[in-house]
Design a protein around this motif. Structure first.
Motif, PDB file in Angstrom:
ATOM      1  N   ASN A  11      55.481  63.557  57.659  1.00  0.00           N
ATOM      2  CA  ASN A  11      56.558  64.185  58.416  1.00  0.00           C
ATOM      3  C   ASN A  11      56.600  65.693  58.190  1.00  0.00           C
ATOM      4  O   ASN A  11      56.346  66.179  57.093  1.00  0.00           O
ATOM      5  CB  ASN A  11      57.899  63.559  58.040  1.00  0.00           C
ATOM      6  CG  ASN A  11      57.904  62.062  58.316  1.00  0.00           C
ATOM      7  OD1 ASN A  11      57.206  61.589  59.200  1.00  0.00           O
ATOM      8  ND2 ASN A  11      58.683  61.331  57.555  1.00  0.00           N
TER       9      ASN A  11
ATOM     10  N   GLU B 255      69.239  61.872  53.713  1.00  0.00           N
ATOM     11  CA  GLU B 255      68.266  61.492  54.731  1.00  0.00           C
ATOM     12  C   GLU B 255      68.937  61.170  56.065  1.00  0.00           C
ATOM     13  O   GLU B 255      70.153  61.013  56.154  1.00  0.00           O
ATOM     14  CB  GLU B 255      67.476  60.260  54.257  1.00  0.00           C
ATOM     15  CG  GLU B 255      66.352  60.604  53.303  1.00  0.00           C
ATOM     16  CD  GLU B 255      65.120  61.120  54.019  1.00  0.00           C
ATOM     17  OE1 GLU B 255      65.167  61.401  55.235  1.00  0.00           O
ATOM     18  OE2 GLU B 255      64.080  61.248  53.362  1.00  0.00           O
TER      19      GLU B 255
ATOM     20  N   SER C 271      55.745  58.573  54.623  1.00  0.00           N
ATOM     21  CA  SER C 271      57.075  58.036  54.332  1.00  0.00           C
ATOM     22  C   SER C 271      57.148  56.586  54.779  1.00  0.00           C
ATOM     23  O   SER C 271      56.933  56.282  55.955  1.00  0.00           O
ATOM     24  CB  SER C 271      58.140  58.848  55.073  1.00  0.00           C
ATOM     25  OG  SER C 271      59.398  58.210  54.997  1.00  0.00           O
TER      26      SER C 271
ATOM     27  N   THR D 104      55.913  70.262  55.029  1.00  0.00           N
ATOM     28  CA  THR D 104      55.287  69.009  55.428  1.00  0.00           C
ATOM     29  C   THR D 104      55.198  68.101  54.219  1.00  0.00           C
ATOM     30  O   THR D 104      54.724  68.518  53.155  1.00  0.00           O
ATOM     31  CB  THR D 104      53.864  69.268  55.984  1.00  0.00           C
ATOM     32  OG1 THR D 104      53.962  70.178  57.076  1.00  0.00           O
ATOM     33  CG2 THR D 104      53.212  67.974  56.450  1.00  0.00           C
ATOM     34  N   ARG D 105      55.654  66.894  54.390  1.00  0.00           N
ATOM     35  CA  ARG D 105      55.572  65.922  53.296  1.00  0.00           C
ATOM     36  C   ARG D 105      54.100  65.648  52.999  1.00  0.00           C
ATOM     37  O   ARG D 105      53.290  65.509  53.917  1.00  0.00           O
ATOM     38  CB  ARG D 105      56.317  64.645  53.684  1.00  0.00           C
ATOM     39  CG  ARG D 105      56.451  63.686  52.539  1.00  0.00           C
ATOM     40  CD  ARG D 105      57.430  62.591  52.848  1.00  0.00           C
ATOM     41  NE  ARG D 105      57.225  61.496  51.911  1.00  0.00           N
ATOM     42  CZ  ARG D 105      58.140  60.624  51.604  1.00  0.00           C
ATOM     43  NH1 ARG D 105      59.325  60.688  52.161  1.00  0.00           N
ATOM     44  NH2 ARG D 105      57.881  59.665  50.748  1.00  0.00           N
ATOM     45  N   THR D 106      53.750  65.579  51.711  1.00  0.00           N
ATOM     46  CA  THR D 106      52.336  65.421  51.343  1.00  0.00           C
ATOM     47  C   THR D 106      51.861  63.978  51.399  1.00  0.00           C
ATOM     48  O   THR D 106      50.659  63.734  51.389  1.00  0.00           O
ATOM     49  CB  THR D 106      52.060  65.982  49.932  1.00  0.00           C
ATOM     50  OG1 THR D 106      52.869  65.284  48.991  1.00  0.00           O
ATOM     51  CG2 THR D 106      52.361  67.477  49.880  1.00  0.00           C
TER      52      THR D 106
ATOM     53  N   ILE E 153      59.108  63.182  45.488  1.00  0.00           N
ATOM     54  CA  ILE E 153      58.605  63.481  46.831  1.00  0.00           C
ATOM     55  C   ILE E 153      58.109  64.923  46.809  1.00  0.00           C
ATOM     56  O   ILE E 153      58.793  65.810  46.306  1.00  0.00           O
ATOM     57  CB  ILE E 153      59.696  63.330  47.908  1.00  0.00           C
ATOM     58  CG1 ILE E 153      60.299  61.922  47.887  1.00  0.00           C
ATOM     59  CG2 ILE E 153      59.127  63.631  49.292  1.00  0.00           C
ATOM     60  CD1 ILE E 153      61.486  61.748  48.830  1.00  0.00           C
ATOM     61  N   GLN E 154      56.904  65.128  47.348  1.00  0.00           N
ATOM     62  CA  GLN E 154      56.327  66.480  47.379  1.00  0.00           C
ATOM     63  C   GLN E 154      56.127  66.936  48.822  1.00  0.00           C
ATOM     64  O   GLN E 154      55.817  66.127  49.697  1.00  0.00           O
ATOM     65  CB  GLN E 154      54.986  66.506  46.651  1.00  0.00           C
ATOM     66  CG  GLN E 154      55.116  66.266  45.168  1.00  0.00           C
ATOM     67  CD  GLN E 154      53.817  66.513  44.437  1.00  0.00           C
ATOM     68  OE1 GLN E 154      52.942  67.255  44.900  1.00  0.00           O
ATOM     69  NE2 GLN E 154      53.673  65.909  43.272  1.00  0.00           N
ATOM     70  N   PHE E 155      56.305  68.242  49.010  1.00  0.00           N
ATOM     71  CA  PHE E 155      56.147  68.851  50.320  1.00  0.00           C
ATOM     72  C   PHE E 155      55.275  70.093  50.190  1.00  0.00           C
ATOM     73  O   PHE E 155      55.441  70.875  49.259  1.00  0.00           O
ATOM     74  CB  PHE E 155      57.508  69.295  50.889  1.00  0.00           C
ATOM     75  CG  PHE E 155      58.511  68.191  51.018  1.00  0.00           C
ATOM     76  CD1 PHE E 155      58.613  67.455  52.195  1.00  0.00           C
ATOM     77  CD2 PHE E 155      59.363  67.888  49.960  1.00  0.00           C
ATOM     78  CE1 PHE E 155      59.558  66.446  52.314  1.00  0.00           C
ATOM     79  CE2 PHE E 155      60.304  66.874  50.069  1.00  0.00           C
ATOM     80  CZ  PHE E 155      60.406  66.155  51.253  1.00  0.00           C
TER      81      PHE E 155
ATOM     82  N   THR F 181      58.240  55.886  46.075  1.00  0.00           N
ATOM     83  CA  THR F 181      58.027  57.266  45.617  1.00  0.00           C
ATOM     84  C   THR F 181      57.982  57.429  44.105  1.00  0.00           C
ATOM     85  O   THR F 181      57.618  58.490  43.623  1.00  0.00           O
ATOM     86  CB  THR F 181      59.148  58.185  46.118  1.00  0.00           C
ATOM     87  OG1 THR F 181      60.377  57.793  45.503  1.00  0.00           O
ATOM     88  CG2 THR F 181      59.266  58.156  47.629  1.00  0.00           C
TER      89      THR F 181
END
Length: 151
Positions: A144, A79, A136, A131-133, A116-118, A112
């Motif tokens: 994000n 990160e 954050s 795109t983060r679902t 983490i899902q995108f 989380t």
């Protein structure tokens, strides 16, 4: 001889048409994104916080951001704040859209449960947009958007 030449030309034309009409099977999405990615453009909500090569960035730590999907199942996420998470990754492809899931992350990113899902917006072998679902916690609950490049 004339007949032989005519048959040869016809075979050549038919062969050319057949070869040119064959479609290449597209690569699976997991193969396209299965590489190491770095940050090109990052948005927290609608605010741009990092642009690669910019003189100044609100969140300069994205210079060191890395998403390593080069292993068929193992993932490493480094990160912007320097924290590194390791776990597994998978792609879910549906008619409604495609999702990248990072799971069993250790240590667990805050809020989380280790996943983490995108949403995958687009993916080529040189650019990956997702795109983060969910929001954050690290960025104040923003959704994000990540435009990543393969270095």
């Amino acid at each position: 001889m004339k007949r032989f030449f005519t048959v040869f030309v016809m075979i050549a034309v038919v062969g050319t048409v057949m070869v040119s009409s064959c479609k290449k099977k597209p690569k699976p999405l997991s193969e396209i994104i299965g590489r190491v990615w770095s940050a090109q453009l990052i948005k927290h909500g609608s605010s741009v916080v990092y642009t690669k090569g910019a003189a100044t960035n609100p969140t300069p730590g994205y210079l060191n951001f890395r998403l390593d999907l080069s292993s068929p199942t193992s993932a490493t996420l480094k990160e912007w704040d320097g924290n590194t998470f390791t776990g597994q990754w998978e792609v879910q492809e549906t008619t409604a859209g495609n999702t990248l899931i990072l799971k069993n992350l250790t240590p667990q990113p805050t809020g989380t449960n280790g996943t983490i899902q995108f949403t995958i917006n687009s993916a080529t072998e040189i650019e990956f947009v997702m795109t983060r679902t969910s929001g954050s916690q690290k960025t104040g609950g923003t959704i994000n958007n990540y435009t990543l490049v393969s270095p």
